[in-house]
Design a protein around this motif. Structure first.
Motif, short mmCIF file in Angstrom:
data_model
loop_
_atom_site.label_atom_id
_atom_site.label_comp_id
_atom_site.label_asym_id
_atom_site.label_seq_id
_atom_site.Cartn_x
_atom_site.Cartn_y
_atom_site.Cartn_z
N PHE A 160 81.52 81.32 11.77
CA PHE A 160 81.83 82.21 12.96
C PHE A 160 81.19 82.86 13.61
O PHE A 160 80.59 83.26 12.49
CB PHE A 160 83.84 83.00 12.67
N GLY A 161 81.15 83.53 14.40
CA GLY A 161 80.68 84.25 15.42
C GLY A 161 80.57 85.98 15.30
O GLY A 161 82.28 85.44 14.17
N GLN A 162 80.40 86.81 15.45
CA GLN A 162 81.16 88.67 15.79
C GLN A 162 81.72 87.94 16.42
O GLN A 162 82.83 89.37 16.52
CB GLN A 162 79.61 89.18 16.03
N GLN A 216 72.24 81.87 11.22
CA GLN A 216 73.53 82.05 11.78
C GLN A 216 73.98 81.43 12.74
O GLN A 216 73.03 80.77 13.89
CB GLN A 216 73.20 83.64 12.59
N GLN A 217 74.82 80.78 12.70
CA GLN A 217 75.86 79.85 13.98
C GLN A 217 76.41 80.24 14.59
O GLN A 217 77.20 81.87 14.34
CB GLN A 217 76.62 79.06 13.69
N GLU A 260 84.32 72.12 -0.87
CA GLU A 260 82.98 72.68 -0.32
C GLU A 260 83.29 74.49 -0.55
O GLU A 260 84.43 74.64 -0.58
CB GLU A 260 82.67 72.97 1.07
N LYS A 299 83.73 73.89 7.04
CA LYS A 299 83.83 74.75 6.91
C LYS A 299 83.51 74.70 8.60
O LYS A 299 82.76 74.37 8.98
CB LYS A 299 83.05 75.85 5.76
N LEU A 300 84.26 75.88 8.86
CA LEU A 300 83.58 76.66 10.00
C LEU A 300 83.16 78.04 9.95
O LEU A 300 83.18 78.45 9.44
CB LEU A 300 84.87 77.55 10.89
N PHE A 332 83.84 81.74 5.55
CA PHE A 332 84.31 80.79 5.37
C PHE A 332 84.40 81.02 3.18
O PHE A 332 83.22 81.63 2.87
CB PHE A 332 83.80 79.48 5.13
N GLU A 360 76.63 83.06 17.18
CA GLU A 360 76.45 83.71 17.86
C GLU A 360 77.26 83.91 19.46
O GLU A 360 77.04 83.42 20.47
CB GLU A 360 75.39 84.22 18.12
N TYR A 367 89.96 81.49 4.55
CA TYR A 367 88.77 82.32 4.70
C TYR A 367 88.77 84.11 4.74
O TYR A 367 90.06 84.37 4.50
CB TYR A 367 88.34 82.36 6.76
N TYR A 397 88.59 80.64 19.44
CA TYR A 397 89.64 81.00 18.84
C TYR A 397 90.12 82.60 19.86
O TYR A 397 89.18 82.95 20.01
CB TYR A 397 89.59 80.97 17.06
N GLN A 437 91.24 73.22 12.97
CA GLN A 437 91.55 74.44 12.04
C GLN A 437 92.59 75.09 12.90
O GLN A 437 92.48 76.33 13.33
CB GLN A 437 90.84 74.81 11.39
N ASP A 477 80.47 73.80 13.56
CA ASP A 477 80.75 72.62 11.97
C ASP A 477 79.48 71.89 11.59
O ASP A 477 79.79 71.30 12.89
CB ASP A 477 81.98 72.19 11.88
N THR A 488 85.81 67.13 10.39
CA THR A 488 86.68 68.20 10.88
C THR A 488 87.07 67.83 12.50
O THR A 488 86.42 67.33 12.91
CB THR A 488 84.82 68.58 11.32
N LYS A 506 82.93 89.59 11.40
CA LYS A 506 83.22 88.45 11.69
C LYS A 506 84.33 87.58 10.38
O LYS A 506 83.55 87.71 9.02
CB LYS A 506 81.50 87.23 11.68
N VAL A 507 84.63 86.10 10.67
CA VAL A 507 85.45 85.20 9.56
C VAL A 507 84.36 85.28 8.79
O VAL A 507 83.86 84.12 9.13
CB VAL A 507 85.97 84.90 10.40
N GLN A 550 84.55 75.14 17.71
CA GLN A 550 86.53 75.66 18.74
C GLN A 550 85.95 77.05 19.04
O GLN A 550 85.10 78.12 18.70
CB GLN A 550 87.16 75.15 17.54
N PHE A 603 86.30 84.18 19.23
CA PHE A 603 85.23 83.98 18.82
C PHE A 603 85.53 82.22 19.05
O PHE A 603 86.31 81.45 18.80
CB PHE A 603 85.74 84.18 17.17
N TYR A 651 92.29 75.54 4.17
CA TYR A 651 90.84 76.02 3.73
C TYR A 651 91.55 78.05 3.45
O TYR A 651 92.59 77.75 4.42
CB TYR A 651 89.97 76.33 4.64
#
Lengths: 112, 116
Positions: free
Chosen positions: A102-104, A2-3, B56, A99-100, B45, A5, B35, A35, B105, A92, B102, B42-43, A33, A88, B33
């Motif tokens: 996202f965490g929770q 997981q990324q 991808e 792709k990004l 991809f 967090e 998502y 958001y 976005q 990447d 990247t 969570k969001v 990033q 969030f 993209y």
């Protein structure tokens, strides 16, 4: 793995106080990033910090990045009721991935 | 300021039906993209698209999904036979031709898909 967090999962503070949210990730990254998402709405881009940067400012936002610890923090100073939202971080992976991940998110509530 | 737009804002469909979600990316952007965000999660991809082809895709993006850029402005996500678990908010995003791997976005407001 997981990324992105974030912690805490929820944060409630008084208007005018500073809010700090943290994000940890596992793999090497190009960028990180942050958001914001108001309830049920779209994602608003706040700030991008590149892997060779350590700190970045934008208005009341301050983002730090520590690639040795694989962590980032978002500080919102002098919070306002309008800052109430979910925040969030998104990363990447280094190596060409677009792709990004996202965490929770952290749910921030600013009490008037 | 230019924005990513998405239509419709809310789509209700019956299980097994096809849906097409539409997006208009920011005009000078080259990377696109999709998502999705299941309620309370969570969001995630789904797919990235560059130079008229998928660059991808995730495990979620199976044969039921397809993307298309039918003209110079629209970017669509098609789900051929919707399932209950496809109910989610679907976000389109685009990023500019900065030359970096990247870049920022920019996300649209989302389409809430409800499958009954």
């Amino acid at each position: 793995s997981q990324q992105g967090e974030e912690d805490p999962q929820a944060l409630s503070i008084q208007e005018g106080e500073n809010a700090t949210m943290n994000c940890s990730y596992k793999t090497s990254i190009n960028n990180l990033q942050w958001y914001r998402q108001n309830s049920g709405r779209g994602l608003v881009h706040l700030i991008l910090i590149r892997s060779n940067e350590r700190e970045k400012h934008s208005g009341r936002l301050r983002v730090t990045l520590d690639t040795s610890k694989k962590s980032s923090s978002l500080l919102i100073t002098a919070s306002r009721a309008a800052d109430t939202a979910s925040y969030f971080c998104a990363t990447d992976a280094k190596g060409g991935a677009q792709k990004l991940v996202f965490g929770q998110g952290t749910r921030l509530t600013i009490n008037p | 300021e230019p924005e990513v737009t998405q239509t419709p804002s809310h789509q209700v469909t019956q299980m097994g039906q096809e849906v097409i979600l539409r997006c208009v990316p920011i005009s000078n952007h080259l990377y696109f993209y999709w998502y999705r965000q299941i309620l309370g999660q969570k969001v995630e991809f789904l797919v990235s698209f560059y130079n008229n082809e998928i660059s991808e895709k995730s495990e979620i993006f199976d044969d039921q999904f397809s993307v298309e850029r039918p003209d110079g402005s629209n970017f669509t996500l098609k789900i051929r036979s919707t399932k209950l678990e496809d109910s989610a908010m679907y976000f389109c995003a685009s990023s500019p031709p900065s030359g970096r791997t990247t870049d920022t976005q920019y996300f649209g407001p989302g389409t809430r898909l409800t499958v009954l």
